[in-house]
Design an enzyme around this catalytic site. Structure first.
Site, PDB file in Angstrom:
ATOM      1  N   LYS A  22      28.324  69.238   0.971  1.00 25.67           N
ATOM      2  CA  LYS A  22      29.089  68.182   0.287  1.00 25.67           C
ATOM      3  C   LYS A  22      29.483  67.059   1.245  1.00 25.67           C
ATOM      4  O   LYS A  22      29.245  65.882   0.969  1.00 25.67           O
ATOM      5  CB  LYS A  22      30.342  68.796  -0.335  1.00 25.67           C
ATOM      6  CG  LYS A  22      31.434  67.805  -0.679  1.00 25.67           C
ATOM      7  CD  LYS A  22      32.709  68.522  -1.093  1.00 25.67           C
ATOM      8  CE  LYS A  22      33.903  67.611  -1.232  1.00 25.67           C
ATOM      9  NZ  LYS A  22      34.605  67.308   0.037  1.00 25.67           N
ATOM     10  N   ASN A  23      30.111  67.436   2.370  1.00 25.68           N
ATOM     11  CA  ASN A  23      30.675  66.383   3.214  1.00 25.68           C
ATOM     12  C   ASN A  23      29.618  65.618   4.004  1.00 25.68           C
ATOM     13  O   ASN A  23      29.907  64.556   4.555  1.00 25.68           O
ATOM     14  CB  ASN A  23      31.784  66.937   4.112  1.00 25.68           C
ATOM     15  CG  ASN A  23      33.034  67.247   3.295  1.00 25.68           C
ATOM     16  OD1 ASN A  23      33.182  66.767   2.171  1.00 25.68           O
ATOM     17  ND2 ASN A  23      33.934  68.056   3.841  1.00 25.68           N
ATOM     18  N   ARG A  93      37.696  60.776  -1.806  1.00 28.32           N
ATOM     19  CA  ARG A  93      38.026  60.433  -0.429  1.00 28.32           C
ATOM     20  C   ARG A  93      36.890  59.644   0.230  1.00 28.32           C
ATOM     21  O   ARG A  93      37.098  58.680   0.955  1.00 28.32           O
ATOM     22  CB  ARG A  93      38.261  61.733   0.352  1.00 28.32           C
ATOM     23  CG  ARG A  93      38.808  61.529   1.726  1.00 28.32           C
ATOM     24  CD  ARG A  93      40.251  61.176   1.654  1.00 28.32           C
ATOM     25  NE  ARG A  93      40.779  60.653   2.901  1.00 28.32           N
ATOM     26  CZ  ARG A  93      41.850  59.886   2.957  1.00 28.32           C
ATOM     27  NH1 ARG A  93      42.491  59.536   1.869  1.00 28.32           N
ATOM     28  NH2 ARG A  93      42.289  59.444   4.099  1.00 28.32           N
ATOM     29  N   CYS A 117      42.169  65.010  -1.869  1.00 27.46           N
ATOM     30  CA  CYS A 117      43.046  66.161  -2.071  1.00 27.46           C
ATOM     31  C   CYS A 117      44.371  65.864  -1.388  1.00 27.46           C
ATOM     32  O   CYS A 117      44.390  65.234  -0.328  1.00 27.46           O
ATOM     33  CB  CYS A 117      42.440  67.412  -1.420  1.00 27.46           C
ATOM     34  SG  CYS A 117      41.026  68.102  -2.278  1.00 27.46           S
ATOM     35  N   ASP A 125      43.938  54.707   9.695  1.00 29.86           N
ATOM     36  CA  ASP A 125      44.164  53.751  10.787  1.00 29.86           C
ATOM     37  C   ASP A 125      43.066  53.800  11.854  1.00 29.86           C
ATOM     38  O   ASP A 125      42.737  52.775  12.457  1.00 29.86           O
ATOM     39  CB  ASP A 125      45.539  53.995  11.428  1.00 29.86           C
ATOM     40  CG  ASP A 125      45.692  55.429  11.917  1.00 29.86           C
ATOM     41  OD1 ASP A 125      45.607  56.348  11.085  1.00 29.86           O
ATOM     42  OD2 ASP A 125      45.865  55.634  13.135  1.00 29.86           O
ATOM     43  N   GLN A 126      42.478  54.975  12.092  1.00 31.55           N
ATOM     44  CA  GLN A 126      41.434  55.065  13.126  1.00 31.55           C
ATOM     45  C   GLN A 126      40.132  54.401  12.677  1.00 31.55           C
ATOM     46  O   GLN A 126      39.400  53.847  13.493  1.00 31.55           O
ATOM     47  CB  GLN A 126      41.174  56.528  13.515  1.00 31.55           C
ATOM     48  CG  GLN A 126      42.384  57.228  14.097  1.00 31.55           C
ATOM     49  CD  GLN A 126      42.920  56.512  15.336  1.00 31.55           C
ATOM     50  OE1 GLN A 126      42.180  56.289  16.307  1.00 31.55           O
ATOM     51  NE2 GLN A 126      44.188  56.138  15.306  1.00 31.55           N
TER      52      GLN A 126
HETATM   53  N1  EPU Z   1      43.721  60.978  10.711  1.00 29.28           N
HETATM   54  C1  EPU Z   1      44.542  59.945  11.127  1.00 29.28           C
HETATM   55  N2  EPU Z   1      44.048  58.664  11.053  1.00 29.28           N
HETATM   56  C2  EPU Z   1      42.795  58.401  10.601  1.00 29.28           C
HETATM   57  C3  EPU Z   1      41.973  59.452  10.165  1.00 29.28           C
HETATM   58  C4  EPU Z   1      42.459  60.737  10.231  1.00 29.28           C
HETATM   59  O1  EPU Z   1      45.677  60.147  11.541  1.00 29.28           O
HETATM   60  O2  EPU Z   1      42.417  57.213  10.564  1.00 29.28           O
HETATM   61  C5  EPU Z   1      44.214  62.358  10.813  1.00 29.28           C
HETATM   62  C6  EPU Z   1      44.334  63.021   9.433  1.00 29.28           C
HETATM   63  O3  EPU Z   1      45.578  62.732   8.823  1.00 29.28           O
HETATM   64  C7  EPU Z   1      44.147  64.487   9.792  1.00 29.28           C
HETATM   65  C8  EPU Z   1      43.165  64.438  10.969  1.00 29.28           C
HETATM   66  O4  EPU Z   1      43.227  63.122  11.496  1.00 29.28           O
HETATM   67  O5  EPU Z   1      45.366  65.010  10.251  1.00 29.28           O
HETATM   68  C9  EPU Z   1      41.719  64.738  10.608  1.00 29.28           C
HETATM   69  O6  EPU Z   1      41.298  63.932   9.521  1.00 29.28           O
HETATM   70  P1  EPU Z   1      39.765  63.530   9.302  1.00 29.28           P
HETATM   71  O7  EPU Z   1      39.658  62.064   9.366  1.00 29.28           O
HETATM   72  O8  EPU Z   1      38.918  64.350  10.213  1.00 29.28           O
HETATM   73  O9  EPU Z   1      39.541  63.987   7.808  1.00 29.28           O
HETATM   74  P2  EPU Z   1      38.716  63.232   6.668  1.00 29.28           P
HETATM   75  O10 EPU Z   1      37.545  62.556   7.282  1.00 29.28           O
HETATM   76  O11 EPU Z   1      39.621  62.419   5.800  1.00 29.28           O
HETATM   77  C10 EPU Z   1      37.052  65.164   6.195  1.00 29.28           C
HETATM   78  C11 EPU Z   1      36.677  66.004   5.000  1.00 29.28           C
HETATM   79  C12 EPU Z   1      37.794  66.987   4.691  1.00 29.28           C
HETATM   80  C13 EPU Z   1      38.085  67.823   5.940  1.00 29.28           C
HETATM   81  C14 EPU Z   1      38.358  66.939   7.156  1.00 29.28           C
HETATM   82  C15 EPU Z   1      38.520  67.715   8.450  1.00 29.28           C
HETATM   83  C16 EPU Z   1      35.276  64.517   3.719  1.00 29.28           C
HETATM   84  C17 EPU Z   1      35.103  63.684   2.523  1.00 29.28           C
HETATM   85  N3  EPU Z   1      36.436  65.136   3.856  1.00 29.28           N
HETATM   86  O12 EPU Z   1      38.223  64.466   5.813  1.00 29.28           O
HETATM   87  O13 EPU Z   1      37.274  67.823   3.681  1.00 29.28           O
HETATM   88  O14 EPU Z   1      39.219  68.643   5.713  1.00 29.28           O
HETATM   89  O15 EPU Z   1      37.283  66.003   7.328  1.00 29.28           O
HETATM   90  O16 EPU Z   1      37.385  68.474   8.708  1.00 29.28           O
HETATM   91  O17 EPU Z   1      34.368  64.650   4.528  1.00 29.28           O
HETATM   92  C18 EPU Z   1      37.322  69.276   1.861  1.00 29.28           C
HETATM   93  O18 EPU Z   1      36.076  69.237   1.858  1.00 29.28           O
HETATM   94  O19 EPU Z   1      37.988  70.105   1.191  1.00 29.28           O
HETATM   95  C19 EPU Z   1      38.064  68.336   2.690  1.00 29.28           C
HETATM   96  C20 EPU Z   1      39.354  68.053   2.525  1.00 29.28           C
END
Ligand code: EPU
Length: 431
Positions: A22-23, A93, A117, A125-126
């Site tokens: 999925k991701n 997302r 979710c 922000d990153q």
């Molecule tokens: N974070 C920041 N700033 C940013 C981006 C992230 O502070 O700009 C923090 C987040 O708040 C979190 C941490 O960094 O505490 C990691 O977040 P990340 O950016 O890695 O998560 P994401 O890209 O939003 C993806 C998956 C999630 C999975 C996470 C971690 C997708 C669409 N989503 O989210 O998947 O939990 O990586 O592996 O790829 C799921 O599939 O159930 C799911 C939630």
């Protein structure tokens, strides 16, 4: 109202085929926006998040043709740079990948803030830090994120991520693919789907090195041409079924996986007394005796994945002794705990730590899925519990698990989809 009704307590035997990740899919499909020509993408999972992102691309003018159940052709030759439809984008997302992709291809993007979710704060922000370093102005107006390259085209830059972020790593990679010059992402995330996105882009003509390490170098190219690419198997779907066997007992061959991607899940299950045997592209998982307690801390890859945290909690609920589970990625990923308690689980949560006292048996009850992985964990708990578990709000589960009912029925689970005549439940924004 659509529910899953599970009569638990039956061990699982047989084979489960794992679908595409999925991701990876929800990043690779937006990446097709960078390609001037037809991309054939194979091993696409049939899940609602994929349908949504394909619908968004079509709204922007992409031609999407279904070749077979798991393969689509996407042609973005005549794509328009217009605001991404609000109601679609905020449901998922992964809509944030449209910012990087449109900015890279057109030098500007208008995308609503993403949904997702509810796992606590989910800032981007990153991502914005990366786009800004590459010469974009980014602000939020009228409910949309507006990102514009000051010189019409992004410029390669050095970006040090303050937090290891999967989404920011992939979004900056997308933005840098058609930028002018070299971009270096430091402290990059290393998840398998990051490597998959880089492999997809490289197979279409991009120049990306280092994906899978914490330094990724992207040399911008002028254009990408079409090609064919097959998405990797889903690490988390495989891990979920491994956890289901651990909880319910039995022996199941998890077919079509990359064992390396599952090493930390395999190691943890083995520590708990579950047998996991590698056999080529399969893992044979079996559990007959009691489960041992374990401590688990979630971390970015190659650590134990946060997206397996609720599922491993379901297994720990049945282990002998006290286990400590620590969430190392999200602020609030324990919203499912009250639902577990309805099944007889003994869990105490304090901030990011959950202390689980194993019980000898869970008992079925009506419960609600509060997000995708929490929903999958309730399915696991329901398969192990004695009696009948009814799970509602299952649309969360169907966002990320292709054919979960058919796959589990195929290994002997008693799980049915039941549609009651109540009004269809409203689906809030998810992703
Ligand atoms: N974070 C920041 N700033 C940013 C981006 C992230 O502070 O700009 C923090 C987040 O708040 C979190 C941490 O960094 O505490 C990691 O977040 P990340 O950016 O890695 O998560 P994401 O890209 O939003 C993806 C998956 C999630 C999975 C996470 C971690 C997708 C669409 N989503 O989210 O998947 O939990 O990586 O592996 O790829 C799921 O599939 O159930 C799911 C939630």
């Amino acid at each position: 109202m659509t529910k899953y009704v599970i009569t638990g307590g039956k061990p699982l035997y047989g084979t489960i085929d794992i679908s595409g990740a999925k991701n990876a899919a929800v990043a690779i499909i937006p990446a097709a926006l960078l390609v001037d020509g037809v991309c054939r993408i194979e091993n696409i999972p049939q899940i609602s998040d994929v349908t949504l992102i394909l619908n968004i691309l079509q709204d922007l003018g992409a031609e999407v043709r279904t070749v077979n159940r798991t393969t689509v052709d996407i042609d973005c030759s005549h794509i328009r740079n217009q605001p991404v439809p609000y109601q679609l984008a905020r449901k998922i997302r992964a809509s944030y990948y449209l910012i990087g992709a449109l900015l890279s291809r057109f030098g500007s993007a208008q995308v609503p803030p993403p949904g997702g979710c509810d796992l606590g704060g989910r800032p981007i922000d990153q991502h914005i830090k990366g786009f800004t370093a590459m010469g974009a102005d980014v602000d939020v107006r009228g409910g949309y994120i507006h990102a514009t390259a000051r010189d019409g085209r992004l410029k390669g830059s050095q970006v040090y991520l303050d937090i290891v972020s999967v989404g920011a790593t992939m979004n900056i990679m997308l933005a840098a693919t058609l930028a002018d010059g070299l971009t270096i992402i430091e402290n990059a995330a290393k998840e398998p789907h990051i490597v998959d996105l880089a492999n997809f882009l490289n197979s279409m003509g991009a120049d990306i090195m280092g994906a899978g390490t914490d330094v990724i170098k992207i040399r911008g190219v002028d254009r990408l041409a079409g090609g064919t690419y097959s998405i990797i198997p889903d690490q988390i779907e495989a891990g979920t079924y491994m956890a289901a066997v651990a909880a319910a007992g039995g022996q199941v061959r998890i077919h079509n996986i990359i064992p390396k991607h599952l090493e930390c899940i395999t190691a943890k299950l083995q520590e708990m007394g579950v047998s996991v045997v590698e056999d080529g592209d399969d893992l044979v998982v079996s559990r007959r005796g009691a489960l041992n307690r374990a401590n688990v801390k979630t971390m970015p890859y190659p650590g134990f994945p946060t997206d397996m945290q609720p599922q491993i909690a379901a297994v720990l609920c049945l282990a002998q002794g006290t286990s400590v589970l620590t969430e190392g990625v999200w602020d609030n990923r324990y919203r499912y705990v009250d639902e577990f308690r309805r099944l007889g689980a003994q869990i105490q949560v304090d901030g990011k730590v959950a202390v689980i006292e194993g019980v000898s048996q869970l008992t079925g009850a009506p419960v609600r899925a509060c997000d995708l992985r929490a929903g999958a964990a309730l399915v696991i708990a329901g398969l192990a519990a004695h009696g009948v578990t009814e799970i509602d709000s299952i649309y969360h589960i169907e966002r990320g698990y292709e054919d979960i009912v058919r796959k589990l029925t195929g290994v002997g689970a008693d799980i049915k989809v039941v549609i009651t005549p109540d009004q269809e439940e409203a689906q809030p924004n998810v992703g």
